[in-house]
Design an enzyme around this catalytic site. Structure first.
Site, PDB file in Angstrom:
ATOM      1  N   TYR A 164       0.735  -1.530  -0.316  1.00  0.00           N
ATOM      2  CA  TYR A 164      -0.270   0.017  -0.244  1.00  0.00           C
ATOM      3  C   TYR A 164       0.502   1.522  -0.284  1.00  0.00           C
ATOM      4  CZ  TYR A 164      -3.563   3.380   1.781  1.00  0.00           C
ATOM      5  OH  TYR A 164      -3.845   4.942   2.015  1.00  0.00           O
ATOM      6  N   GLU A 166     -11.285   5.540   4.632  1.00  0.00           N
ATOM      7  CA  GLU A 166     -10.340   6.461   5.964  1.00  0.00           C
ATOM      8  C   GLU A 166     -11.571   7.045   7.191  1.00  0.00           C
ATOM      9  OE1 GLU A 166      -7.374   7.468   6.546  1.00  0.00           O
ATOM     10  OE2 GLU A 166      -6.205   6.711   4.808  1.00  0.00           O
ATOM     11  N   TRP A 187      -4.373   1.472  10.244  1.00  0.00           N
ATOM     12  CA  TRP A 187      -4.791   1.763   9.002  1.00  0.00           C
ATOM     13  C   TRP A 187      -4.968  -0.219   8.715  1.00  0.00           C
ATOM     14  CZ3 TRP A 187      -6.864   3.444   5.174  1.00  0.00           C
ATOM     15  CH2 TRP A 187      -6.751   3.326   4.267  1.00  0.00           C
TER      16      TRP A 187
END
Length: 198
Positions: free
Chosen positions: A30, A52, A60
């Site tokens: 990512y 988000e 995350w």
């Protein structure tokens, strides 16, 4: 040595942001291919905004590992499908693959409606998002990611405007994380190979 061996050695030698140096391959992937890369695709931007806001209060890494389940549950984040999913909320709350938070799930649906409304007025979500940086990414120069802010006056402004335009769960901190993810802001550490590439 085969191509895979060469790639792995080259990959291991790359200098990355401190948050992407652990053993988690998904996090490295990512970081290397998506985070901070200027994104002008409206569907993809809607997906990033949704992920988000789901991250709020969580790591995350947790969200990233649930991403395939989110993509399936929200029909590849197709705005026109998601905007009509109010009746699916109770079913989504039973899906162990995603983060089962009613307020956040509702926010994704609300935001799909906000994006669709923008489109109805002739503005793509990508155009809307990039107006906040006048179409050009902001490049910061932080030696360590811990020095990057959680929010800025610009993310405050973006948050306020998005709320006025019908978006939900888009506080200044979520807005700034979204700006970083979508490449409106380049917050890669200065020594990171991606900082220079971007």
């Amino acid at each position: 040595m085969g191509e895979t061996g060469r790639t792995s050695r080259r990959d291991a030698a790359l200098r990355r942001c401190s948050w992407a140096t652990g053993p988690d391959e998904a996090m490295r992937q990512y970081h290397d291919t998506e985070w901070g890369t200027p994104n002008h695709d409206s569907r993809s931007l809607f997906e990033l905004l949704s992920l988000e806001l789901m991250q709020s209060g969580l790591s995350w890494q947790t969200v990233l590992h649930k991403r395939p389940a989110f993509i399936k549950a929200f029909h590849n984040f197709d705005v026109h499908t998601v905007m009509d999913m109010d009746s699916h909320i109770d079913l989504l709350l039973l899906d162990a693959g995603i983060i089962r938070n009613r307020r956040k799930i509702q926010a994704i649906i609300t935001n799909a409606n906000a994006v669709a409304h923008l489109e109805d007025t002739g503005t793509s979500f990508a155009t809307y998002v990039w107006q906040f940086v006048d179409g050009k990414p902001i490049t910061n120069h932080f030696p360590d990611h811990s020095q990057s802010p959680c929010r800025t006056p610009l993310s405050d402004k973006m948050s306020k405007r998005m709320k006025e335009d019908g978006f939900s769960f888009v506080g200044p901190v979520v807005a700034y994380s979204f700006m970083e993810a979508a490449g409106l802001v380049n917050d890669h550490e200065t020594a990171c190979f991606r900082h220079q590439e971007l």
